[in-house]
Design a protein around this motif. Sequence first.
Motif, PDB file in Angstrom:
ATOM      1  N   GLU A  61       0.835  -1.200   0.000  1.00  0.00           N
ATOM      2  CA  GLU A  61       0.000   0.000   0.000  1.00  0.00           C
ATOM      3  C   GLU A  61       0.872   1.253   0.000  1.00  0.00           C
ATOM      4  OE1 GLU A  61      -2.998   2.266   3.108  1.00  0.00           O
ATOM      5  OE2 GLU A  61      -2.638   0.118   3.338  1.00  0.00           O
ATOM      6  N   LYS A  62       1.874   1.273   0.879  1.00  0.00           N
ATOM      7  CA  LYS A  62       2.824   2.379   0.966  1.00  0.00           C
ATOM      8  C   LYS A  62       4.229   1.801   1.014  1.00  0.00           C
ATOM      9  CE  LYS A  62      -0.294   5.703   1.467  1.00  0.00           C
ATOM     10  NZ  LYS A  62      -0.471   6.815   0.518  1.00  0.00           N
ATOM     11  N   PHE A  63       5.201   2.540   0.475  1.00  0.00           N
ATOM     12  CA  PHE A  63       6.566   2.023   0.440  1.00  0.00           C
ATOM     13  C   PHE A  63       7.526   3.202   0.389  1.00  0.00           C
ATOM     14  CE2 PHE A  63      10.358   0.035  -1.256  1.00  0.00           C
ATOM     15  CZ  PHE A  63      10.341  -1.225  -0.673  1.00  0.00           C
ATOM     16  N   ASP A  64       8.420   3.307   1.360  1.00  0.00           N
ATOM     17  CA  ASP A  64       9.377   4.410   1.389  1.00  0.00           C
ATOM     18  C   ASP A  64      10.606   3.993   2.185  1.00  0.00           C
ATOM     19  OD1 ASP A  64      10.609   6.898   1.208  1.00  0.00           O
ATOM     20  OD2 ASP A  64       9.506   7.734   2.909  1.00  0.00           O
ATOM     21  N   LEU A  65      11.671   3.584   1.461  1.00  0.00           N
ATOM     22  CA  LEU A  65      12.949   3.221   2.065  1.00  0.00           C
ATOM     23  C   LEU A  65      14.034   4.132   1.519  1.00  0.00           C
ATOM     24  CD1 LEU A  65      12.832  -0.687   1.842  1.00  0.00           C
ATOM     25  CD2 LEU A  65      11.912   0.794   3.620  1.00  0.00           C
ATOM     26  N   GLU A  66      15.155   4.190   2.213  1.00  0.00           N
ATOM     27  CA  GLU A  66      16.290   4.999   1.743  1.00  0.00           C
ATOM     28  C   GLU A  66      16.581   4.689   0.277  1.00  0.00           C
ATOM     29  OE1 GLU A  66      21.048   5.705   2.764  1.00  0.00           O
ATOM     30  OE2 GLU A  66      19.860   4.242   3.901  1.00  0.00           O
ATOM     31  N   ARG A  67      16.719   5.733  -0.523  1.00  0.00           N
ATOM     32  CA  ARG A  67      16.920   5.550  -1.961  1.00  0.00           C
ATOM     33  C   ARG A  67      18.389   5.299  -2.290  1.00  0.00           C
ATOM     34  NH1 ARG A  67      14.220   6.767  -6.536  1.00  0.00           N
ATOM     35  NH2 ARG A  67      12.529   7.763  -5.379  1.00  0.00           N
ATOM     36  N   ASP A  68      18.629   4.329  -3.159  1.00  0.00           N
ATOM     37  CA  ASP A  68      19.966   4.058  -3.684  1.00  0.00           C
ATOM     38  C   ASP A  68      19.792   3.286  -4.985  1.00  0.00           C
ATOM     39  OD1 ASP A  68      22.974   3.756  -3.465  1.00  0.00           O
ATOM     40  OD2 ASP A  68      22.380   1.655  -3.516  1.00  0.00           O
ATOM     41  N   ASN A  69      20.554   3.640  -6.001  1.00  0.00           N
ATOM     42  CA  ASN A  69      20.389   3.000  -7.310  1.00  0.00           C
ATOM     43  C   ASN A  69      20.529   1.487  -7.241  1.00  0.00           C
ATOM     44  OD1 ASN A  69      19.933   5.407  -8.612  1.00  0.00           O
ATOM     45  ND2 ASN A  69      22.069   5.694  -9.225  1.00  0.00           N
ATOM     46  N   TYR A  70      21.353   0.991  -6.328  1.00  0.00           N
ATOM     47  CA  TYR A  70      21.623  -0.436  -6.248  1.00  0.00           C
ATOM     48  C   TYR A  70      21.006  -1.079  -5.001  1.00  0.00           C
ATOM     49  CZ  TYR A  70      25.178   1.308  -9.464  1.00  0.00           C
ATOM     50  OH  TYR A  70      25.815   1.938 -10.490  1.00  0.00           O
ATOM     51  N   CYS A  71      20.217  -0.306  -4.239  1.00  0.00           N
ATOM     52  CA  CYS A  71      19.593  -0.811  -3.002  1.00  0.00           C
ATOM     53  C   CYS A  71      20.626  -1.478  -2.101  1.00  0.00           C
ATOM     54  CB  CYS A  71      18.461  -1.785  -3.331  1.00  0.00           C
ATOM     55  SG  CYS A  71      17.054  -1.019  -4.170  1.00  0.00           S
ATOM     56  N   ARG A  72      21.766  -0.788  -1.900  1.00  0.00           N
ATOM     57  CA  ARG A  72      22.838  -1.363  -1.084  1.00  0.00           C
ATOM     58  C   ARG A  72      22.622  -1.136   0.402  1.00  0.00           C
ATOM     59  NH1 ARG A  72      27.497   1.845  -4.145  1.00  0.00           N
ATOM     60  NH2 ARG A  72      25.799   3.370  -3.996  1.00  0.00           N
ATOM     61  N   TYR A  73      21.772  -0.175   0.770  1.00  0.00           N
ATOM     62  CA  TYR A  73      21.671   0.215   2.169  1.00  0.00           C
ATOM     63  C   TYR A  73      20.372  -0.334   2.767  1.00  0.00           C
ATOM     64  CZ  TYR A  73      25.329   3.064   0.162  1.00  0.00           C
ATOM     65  OH  TYR A  73      26.447   3.466  -0.502  1.00  0.00           O
ATOM     66  N   ASP A  74      19.368   0.505   2.986  1.00  0.00           N
ATOM     67  CA  ASP A  74      18.088  -0.013   3.478  1.00  0.00           C
ATOM     68  C   ASP A  74      17.345  -0.655   2.308  1.00  0.00           C
ATOM     69  OD1 ASP A  74      18.998   1.341   5.648  1.00  0.00           O
ATOM     70  OD2 ASP A  74      17.390   2.826   5.701  1.00  0.00           O
ATOM     71  N   HIS A  75      16.861  -1.857   2.489  1.00  0.00           N
ATOM     72  CA  HIS A  75      16.179  -2.519   1.376  1.00  0.00           C
ATOM     73  C   HIS A  75      15.266  -3.626   1.878  1.00  0.00           C
ATOM     74  CE1 HIS A  75      19.984  -4.796   1.897  1.00  0.00           C
ATOM     75  NE2 HIS A  75      19.182  -5.846   1.747  1.00  0.00           N
ATOM     76  N   MET A  76      14.349  -4.027   1.020  1.00  0.00           N
ATOM     77  CA  MET A  76      13.477  -5.173   1.257  1.00  0.00           C
ATOM     78  C   MET A  76      13.705  -6.168   0.130  1.00  0.00           C
ATOM     79  SD  MET A  76       9.356  -5.501   1.064  1.00  0.00           S
ATOM     80  CE  MET A  76       9.493  -5.466  -0.732  1.00  0.00           C
ATOM     81  N   THR A  77      13.848  -7.444   0.480  1.00  0.00           N
ATOM     82  CA  THR A  77      14.059  -8.488  -0.511  1.00  0.00           C
ATOM     83  C   THR A  77      12.976  -9.543  -0.351  1.00  0.00           C
ATOM     84  OG1 THR A  77      16.440  -8.118  -0.204  1.00  0.00           O
ATOM     85  CG2 THR A  77      15.795 -10.016  -1.515  1.00  0.00           C
ATOM     86  N   VAL A  78      12.451 -10.010  -1.484  1.00  0.00           N
ATOM     87  CA  VAL A  78      11.397 -11.022  -1.477  1.00  0.00           C
ATOM     88  C   VAL A  78      11.920 -12.286  -2.154  1.00  0.00           C
ATOM     89  CG1 VAL A  78       9.026 -11.561  -2.151  1.00  0.00           C
ATOM     90  CG2 VAL A  78       9.649  -9.203  -1.592  1.00  0.00           C
ATOM     91  N   ALA A 128      20.459  -2.894 -12.246  1.00  0.00           N
ATOM     92  CA  ALA A 128      20.496  -2.939 -10.774  1.00  0.00           C
ATOM     93  C   ALA A 128      21.703  -3.761 -10.335  1.00  0.00           C
ATOM     94  CB  ALA A 128      19.212  -3.556 -10.235  1.00  0.00           C
ATOM     95  N   ILE A 129      22.541  -3.166  -9.529  1.00  0.00           N
ATOM     96  CA  ILE A 129      23.772  -3.816  -9.070  1.00  0.00           C
ATOM     97  C   ILE A 129      23.770  -3.848  -7.550  1.00  0.00           C
ATOM     98  CG2 ILE A 129      26.297  -3.665  -9.006  1.00  0.00           C
ATOM     99  CD1 ILE A 129      26.153  -2.294 -11.742  1.00  0.00           C
ATOM    100  N   GLN A 130      24.036  -5.023  -6.988  1.00  0.00           N
ATOM    101  CA  GLN A 130      24.152  -5.163  -5.538  1.00  0.00           C
ATOM    102  C   GLN A 130      25.629  -5.125  -5.154  1.00  0.00           C
ATOM    103  OE1 GLN A 130      21.984  -7.672  -7.235  1.00  0.00           O
ATOM    104  NE2 GLN A 130      20.642  -5.918  -7.049  1.00  0.00           N
TER     105      GLN A 130
END
Length: 412
Positions: A195-212, A345-347
């Motif tokens: 419904e809502k989604f707001d995490l620290e932005r980073d091109n590669y999602c290296r910092y705050d992130h959610m993984t499924v 997207a690069i990790q």
Amino acid sequence: MRGASAWAPLLLAAAAQLTLQEPTERPVFTCGGNFIGESGFIGSEGFPGLYPPNSKCTWKITVPEGKVAVLNFQSIDLESDNLCRYDFVDVYSGHANGQRIGRFCGTFRPGALVSSSNKMMVQMISDANTAGNGFMAAFSASEPNEKGDRYCGGRLETPGSFKTPNWPDRDYPIGVTCVWHIVAPEDQLIELKFEKFDLERDNYCRYDHMTVFNGGEINDANRIGRYCGDSPPAPIVSETNELLIQFLSDLSLTADGFIGHYKFRPKKLPATTAPPITTTPPVSTGLKPTVALCQRKCIRTGTLESSYCSSNFVLAGTVITTVARGGSLHATISIINIYKEGNLAIQQAGKSMSTKVIVVCKHCPLLKRGLNYIITGQVDEDGRGKIMPNSFVTLFKTKNQKLLNALETKQC
């Protein structure tokens, strides 16, 4: 790598809890053991000295019945690898056949980890090579319904929702690790929407992130996607009756967080069981064109020079995982060098970088695990590399380096 004196405050704190008779005595950490009680400390063998190579140590923690076990890492210093393949610490909810809460390596210290019962297991494995100072962690007992803002995650077996700590009152905390394991009845799939989604932005999602992940384990081969920023992921449908969602925040910036809703639905016919994220190749609007494309003879066309400008990305890398899904192949590439990045997207973990690519026709071009390739291709809207039969892919050799360096400065 730190000297032993740098760990003195941590060791003294541990000693103060472990013994009242001699609060300045340093605890001695051994390889594994059984720990029963309200609280205590565990650590890698010899911590804070270098942990030994080729070891496997298991710690079984049991807190009083009716409570849940909570683990907080005080320090962690293991060999760094973006997939934690070499030296790592696994944390499980329960003792035998328990759900893995997380796998950790390098020097990143996760937030509080909470078991779904009064039992928890910690296992550390090291290979023959690089070593570090290991880890030290404190365990404690907590009331199941009074976990506090820093605790989250758990096993979810009825339709509902889950959210980051503090939602919606304030930002999620720093240093948090949450793992939600959603389990539907065996004959059903899981549909997940945010419904809502707001995490620290980073091109590669290296910092705050959610993984499924598809299934019940944190396994990179079954990863559906890694997400950050303020754009909610597209609706996700599981491939089986289990999904695992991992949320991680580092020790710096935070944001609002997210709330996700999930429901169960019956399994459908094979025609509707495509991967839950947008992975359809741009040239294909349905099943038949893709089948026809993959039935053609696999012959590489063009050259590296002619493919450079027409490709979204160009890289040299090692294939570390391959998973066949339907007629395509999903591969993880450990990057040796990247010459053209585009929106790929690069990790990144330490100095190691990796990316996910999809070979639309799994045998064309053929990618084999353990080999180094030059790979060119397009990037889909999820930042994942798409390799078509006409994409230029060849084995990476040292003699290619000069040409690649020249192309990197080319104006397209």
